[in-house]
Design an enzyme around this catalytic site. Structure first.
Site, PDB file in Angstrom:
ATOM      1  N   ARG A   1       0.844  -1.186   0.000  1.00 33.63           N
ATOM      2  CA  ARG A   1       0.000   0.000   0.000  1.00 33.63           C
ATOM      3  C   ARG A   1       0.890   1.251   0.000  1.00 33.63           C
ATOM      4  NH1 ARG A   1      -5.392   0.202   1.067  1.00 33.63           N
ATOM      5  NH2 ARG A   1      -5.362  -2.000   1.544  1.00 33.63           N
TER       6      ARG A   1
ATOM      7  N   THR B   1      -0.817   7.653  -0.956  1.00 31.29           N
ATOM      8  CA  THR B   1      -2.155   7.555  -1.580  1.00 31.29           C
ATOM      9  C   THR B   1      -3.015   6.453  -0.954  1.00 31.29           C
ATOM     10  OG1 THR B   1      -1.413   5.934  -3.195  1.00 31.29           O
ATOM     11  CG2 THR B   1      -1.150   8.266  -3.793  1.00 31.29           C
TER      12      THR B   1
ATOM     13  N   ASP C   1      -3.729 -11.695  11.679  1.00 37.09           N
ATOM     14  CA  ASP C   1      -2.906 -11.445  10.492  1.00 37.09           C
ATOM     15  C   ASP C   1      -2.330 -12.777   9.999  1.00 37.09           C
ATOM     16  OD1 ASP C   1      -0.485 -10.911   8.886  1.00 37.09           O
ATOM     17  OD2 ASP C   1      -1.010  -8.830   9.275  1.00 37.09           O
TER      18      ASP C   1
ATOM     19  N   ASP D   1       1.571 -12.911   9.424  1.00 34.63           N
ATOM     20  CA  ASP D   1       2.327 -12.958  10.679  1.00 34.63           C
ATOM     21  C   ASP D   1       2.209 -14.324  11.340  1.00 34.63           C
ATOM     22  OD1 ASP D   1       3.413 -10.453  10.627  1.00 34.63           O
ATOM     23  OD2 ASP D   1       1.823  -9.515  11.803  1.00 34.63           O
TER      24      ASP D   1
HETATM   25  N1  URA Z   1      -5.290  -9.740   6.261  1.00 38.45           N
HETATM   26  C1  URA Z   1      -5.128 -10.598   7.294  1.00 38.45           C
HETATM   27  O1  URA Z   1      -4.109 -11.275   7.391  1.00 38.45           O
HETATM   28  N2  URA Z   1      -6.116 -10.705   8.212  1.00 38.45           N
HETATM   29  C2  URA Z   1      -7.261  -9.995   8.141  1.00 38.45           C
HETATM   30  O2  URA Z   1      -8.134 -10.151   8.995  1.00 38.45           O
HETATM   31  C3  URA Z   1      -7.403  -9.093   7.056  1.00 38.45           C
HETATM   32  C4  URA Z   1      -6.407  -8.987   6.139  1.00 38.45           C
END
Ligand code: URA
Length: 215
Positions: free
Chosen positions: A110, A114, A206, A209
């Site tokens: 990202r 912007t 995530d 992660d």
């Molecule tokens: N990306 C992720 O890893 N988890 C989410 O909940 C949203 C986007």
């Protein structure tokens, strides 16, 4: 507020084994090693469903008893396209099903000014326009990265694109099916909504992660 999307473009892979594995995946106490293994296994189920309509042709086989006509894949070429980095966790599960598939990588990030996603790394097989592309990313949240990856492939002439994820938010399904009505989405779960930080609720946190232990 209920988010509506074209459900005919979405296949929910809701086998009991899928639901069982997904519940373990969602648990915040599930460790990196098991999380990574479960993502791989769920990708295999997802891929199995996404390849259900692959074209077939007749083949004559001599069994120890007789010769008869059977079916084999008609040789339509495949490419798996993981969106970096979490998508990488799904590649091996699909390669277990189709070991000769090629893998094209696409990295999205990202823009800090912007806030628009843009690609920072792309490496595709040369004949990508001749292949069925399975774009993989475990979490379809806003749909932004998937839309970028899919429009990148469309610009390169890819006709048959299937999006494979493990958990989808209704917001991402709506956005992606509206932006590209020809893409079909395969997901193991459709969750409730996105929170203000664009995480899927209830979700699993995530995915990148948790796959790579970078929490
Ligand atoms: N990306 C992720 O890893 N988890 C989410 O909940 C949203 C986007």
């Amino acid at each position: 507020m209920t988010v509506t999307y074209d459900a005919s473009r979405v296949t929910l892979v809701d086998h009991p084994l899928v639901q069982h594995k997904l519940s373990i995946l969602r648990d915040k106490n599930t460790g990196t090693n098991q999380f990574r293994q479960l993502v791989r296994e769920l990708a295999l189920f997802d891929g199995y469903e996404a390849m259900r309509d692959l074209p077939m042709e007749d083949v004559e086989v001599e069994t120890p008893i007789t010769t008869a006509t059977f079916k084999q894949l008609a040789g339509k070429k495949l490419a798996i396209v993981p969106i970096l980095r979490a998508g990488l966790g799904m590649v091996d599960g699909i390669l277990d099903l189709v070991p000769s598939a090629r893998v094209g990588h696409i990295g999205m990030e990202r823009d800090e000014v912007t806030h628009e996603p843009h690609e920072y790394y792309c490496k595709m097989p040369k004949d990508i326009d001749q292949r069925i592309c399975l774009v993989v990313d475990p979490m379809l949240a806003t749909g932004g990265s998937a839309e970028m990856a899919i429009s990148y492939l469309r610009e390169r002439g890819v006709k048959d694109i299937r999006m494979l994820c493990i958990v989808a938010a209704p917001e991402g399904l709506k956005s992606l099916t509206e932006k590209d009505p020809d893409v079909h989405i395969y997901t193991c779960a459709i969750d409730d909504h996105l929170n203000e930080a664009a995480y899927i609720v209830p979700g699993l946190g995530d995915a990148g992660d948790r796959i790579y232990g970078t929490l």
